[in-house]
Scaffold this motif. Structure first.
Motif, PDB file in Angstrom:
ATOM      1  N   LEU A  87      -9.290  -3.718  -0.543  1.00  0.00           N
ATOM      2  CA  LEU A  87      -9.954  -2.482  -0.114  1.00  0.00           C
ATOM      3  C   LEU A  87     -10.550  -1.716  -1.287  1.00  0.00           C
ATOM      4  N   GLN A 117      -5.705  -6.075  -4.022  1.00  0.00           N
ATOM      5  CA  GLN A 117      -6.212  -4.816  -3.456  1.00  0.00           C
ATOM      6  C   GLN A 117      -7.660  -4.986  -3.000  1.00  0.00           C
ATOM      7  N   VAL A 124     -13.910  -3.326  -1.881  1.00  0.00           N
ATOM      8  CA  VAL A 124     -14.839  -2.996  -0.791  1.00  0.00           C
ATOM      9  C   VAL A 124     -15.359  -1.570  -0.957  1.00  0.00           C
ATOM     10  N   ALA A 125     -14.484  -0.666  -1.382  1.00  0.00           N
ATOM     11  CA  ALA A 125     -14.875   0.730  -1.573  1.00  0.00           C
ATOM     12  C   ALA A 125     -15.597   0.965  -2.899  1.00  0.00           C
ATOM     13  N   LEU A 133      -7.453   3.209   3.648  1.00  0.00           N
ATOM     14  CA  LEU A 133      -8.075   3.327   2.337  1.00  0.00           C
ATOM     15  C   LEU A 133      -7.343   4.362   1.477  1.00  0.00           C
ATOM     16  N   CYS A 180       0.826  -1.208   0.000  1.00  0.00           N
ATOM     17  CA  CYS A 180       0.000   0.000   0.000  1.00  0.00           C
ATOM     18  C   CYS A 180       0.856   1.251   0.000  1.00  0.00           C
ATOM     19  N   CYS A 185      -4.131   2.889   0.130  1.00  0.00           N
ATOM     20  CA  CYS A 185      -4.359   1.994  -1.006  1.00  0.00           C
ATOM     21  C   CYS A 185      -4.717   2.769  -2.272  1.00  0.00           C
TER      22      CYS A 185
END
Length: 195
Positions: free
Chosen positions: A142, A140, A145-146, A166, A120, A169
């Motif tokens: 995250l 990746q 998820v985002a 976040l 990251c 990343c």
């Protein structure tokens, strides 16, 4: 009149290639603008092909590097996708010549132009190297998820405050983008001009 042996052999090779890649013609028609009922079904299957439902590939899976073994597609459609990918479709424009809107529509995951960022906190990147492993949801998590799956999503996410992990990343992904794309991803989003 008889054909020469070399001409016949060449014709046979061409026939084998045509026969081998003929299924790719069906799936390539998904990229045409014409609206047909069968396209709705095929695009539905392609959109739900991955376990990661947030990706919603659609027709972009045809150009993705995601393994076809992990896709949940009907056998016939899987054969179409596999033969289309065997033709190795790719963008003919160099990265630096792509228009901004095309860059913003680029997928971040399974994109051959975007190598896996180093953790990251990537500080260097091998931009656009075709030998590099493309970013996957496993690399990746995250991002997925985002809901950040395209360069345009990353551009919008960089404009807003997020938790530290976040944000790290997002910035590592930004550094993994090819250099011409980084300038567009860091610019503030603007409405496209009507033509």
């Amino acid at each position: 009149m008889w054909l020469q042996r070399s001409t016949t052999a060449r014709a046979m090779l061409q026939w084998r290639c045509l026969h081998k890649f003929r299924p790719s013609k069906v799936v390539s028609r998904l990229l045409e603008p014409e609206r047909l009922a069968w396209k709705v079904f095929q695009l539905h299957h392609l959109s739900h092909a991955s376990q990661a439902s947030q990706l919603a590939y659609g027709a972009t899976i045809l150009f993705s590097t995601a393994s076809t073994a992990s896709l949940h597609l009907p056998a016939r459609l899987l054969r179409y996708v596999t033969t289309f990918r065997a033709l190795q479709p790719h963008c003919v424009l160099p990265i630096s010549a792509m228009p901004a809107q095309a860059i913003l529509n680029e997928p971040l995951l399974f994109n051959q132009q975007i190598p896996v960022p180093l953790g990251c906190s990537a500080t260097s990147s091998a931009h656009g190297s075709m030998g590099a492993k493309p970013v996957t949801p496993r690399d990746q998590p995250l991002l997925l998820v985002a809901g950040i799956t395209q360069a345009a999503h990353l551009q919008a996410a960089l404009q807003v405050q997020h938790p530290r992990a976040l944000t790290a990343c997002f910035h590592s992904m930004l550094l993994a983008l090819p250099i011409p794309w980084q300038a567009i991803a860091t610019a503030s989003p603007s409405a496209p001009a009507w033509r």
